[in-house]
Design a protein around this motif. Structure first.
Motif, short mmCIF file in Angstrom:
data_model
loop_
_atom_site.label_atom_id
_atom_site.label_comp_id
_atom_site.label_asym_id
_atom_site.label_seq_id
_atom_site.Cartn_x
_atom_site.Cartn_y
_atom_site.Cartn_z
N PHE A 298 0.79 -1.23 0.00
CA PHE A 298 0.00 0.00 0.00
C PHE A 298 0.82 1.28 0.00
O PHE A 298 0.27 2.35 -0.17
CB PHE A 298 -0.91 0.03 1.24
N GLY A 299 2.09 1.21 0.20
CA GLY A 299 2.89 2.41 0.40
C GLY A 299 3.30 3.09 -0.88
O GLY A 299 2.93 2.72 -1.98
N SER A 300 4.11 4.09 -0.73
CA SER A 300 4.70 4.92 -1.78
C SER A 300 3.66 5.46 -2.76
O SER A 300 3.90 5.54 -3.96
CB SER A 300 5.79 4.14 -2.54
N GLY A 301 2.48 5.82 -2.24
CA GLY A 301 1.47 6.45 -3.08
C GLY A 301 0.76 5.48 -4.00
O GLY A 301 -0.02 5.90 -4.85
N ARG A 302 1.00 4.17 -3.87
CA ARG A 302 0.36 3.18 -4.75
C ARG A 302 -0.49 2.25 -3.89
O ARG A 302 -0.23 2.04 -2.72
CB ARG A 302 1.42 2.34 -5.47
N GLU B 286 -5.08 -1.42 -7.75
CA GLU B 286 -4.64 -1.48 -9.13
C GLU B 286 -4.91 -2.86 -9.73
O GLU B 286 -5.29 -2.97 -10.90
CB GLU B 286 -3.15 -1.14 -9.23
N THR B 287 -4.74 -3.90 -8.96
CA THR B 287 -5.01 -5.25 -9.45
C THR B 287 -6.51 -5.46 -9.64
O THR B 287 -6.94 -6.04 -10.63
CB THR B 287 -4.45 -6.30 -8.47
N ARG C 165 -12.34 -5.17 -12.61
CA ARG C 165 -13.56 -4.40 -12.40
C ARG C 165 -13.24 -2.92 -12.60
O ARG C 165 -12.23 -2.44 -12.14
CB ARG C 165 -14.09 -4.63 -10.98
N VAL C 166 -14.17 -2.21 -13.28
CA VAL C 166 -13.95 -0.80 -13.57
C VAL C 166 -14.01 0.00 -12.28
O VAL C 166 -14.86 -0.23 -11.42
CB VAL C 166 -15.03 -0.30 -14.56
#
Length: 187
Positions: free
Chosen positions: A12-16, A21-22, A27-28
């Motif tokens: 979850f870190g570094s802004g991601r 994302e996966t 799913r949209v």
């Protein structure tokens, strides 16, 4: 504590957000989809607004547009007004209708031609639009027929093993129920 923190910062870190994302692969993202929809709707409204924006038109053009919108409502309202006039003052109405009876037949033919051309042009335009829609539908017919045939072919698929059908006569008759017999004896 350091191992859990490292694992969570990896996911979850570094802004991601790797999980999000996966998930977006399958799913949209609803929020992003709503933003895209709002942008598309705003663009469509801007386009429609641009189409109907009138710039550089003369007063004569505006007058002609206004006059072109008058005949159909005027005829409808005029016909209703004649019904009202016949009920309110029948003598006045009869006098007017007697005057209309004196109009010569060629003048009626001229009026019919004018009205026919006015409404006929609109009818022809709508008819041509309808013909275009029918042609577009007819182009799609072969694909629809193929789809229906494919669906019907799926319906005809039968399993390799035949299912055993049990006839109602082959059911065994129920035997005597001891609890029921006991209950009957106590009564």
């Amino acid at each position: 504590m350091g191992l859990i923190q490292t694992l969570l910062s990896t996911v979850f870190g570094s802004g991601r957000n790797v999980v999000a994302e996966t998930a977006e692969v399958f799913r949209v993202n609803a929020e992003a989809e709503a933003a895209r929809g709002a942008t598309a709707q705003a663009a469509a409204l801007a386009q429609f607004g641009g189409e109907f924006r009138v710039t550089g038109r003369s007063g004569f053009d505006r007058l002609m547009d206004a006059l072109n919108r008058i005949p159909r409502p005027a005829m409808a309202l005029g016909t209703m007004a004649l019904f009202v006039a016949a009920m309110v003052d029948p003598v006045w109405f009869a006098a007017r209708m007697a005057g209309i009876a004196l109009v010569p037949e060629p003048l009626w033919w001229l009026l019919a031609a004018i009205v026919s051309f006015y409404f006929g042009a609109r009818h022809q335009s709508k008819g041509q639009d309808f013909q275009r829609e029918i042609a577009a539908t007819m182009v799609a017919v072969p694909q629809v027929v193929r789809t229906v045939q494919d669906v019907n072919a799926l319906r005809d698929v039968t399993p390799d093993v035949e299912s055993e059908v049990i006839e109602p006569e082959s059911f065994a008759e129920p035997g005597e129920n001891p609890a029921l017999a006991d209950w009957r004896n106590t009564r």
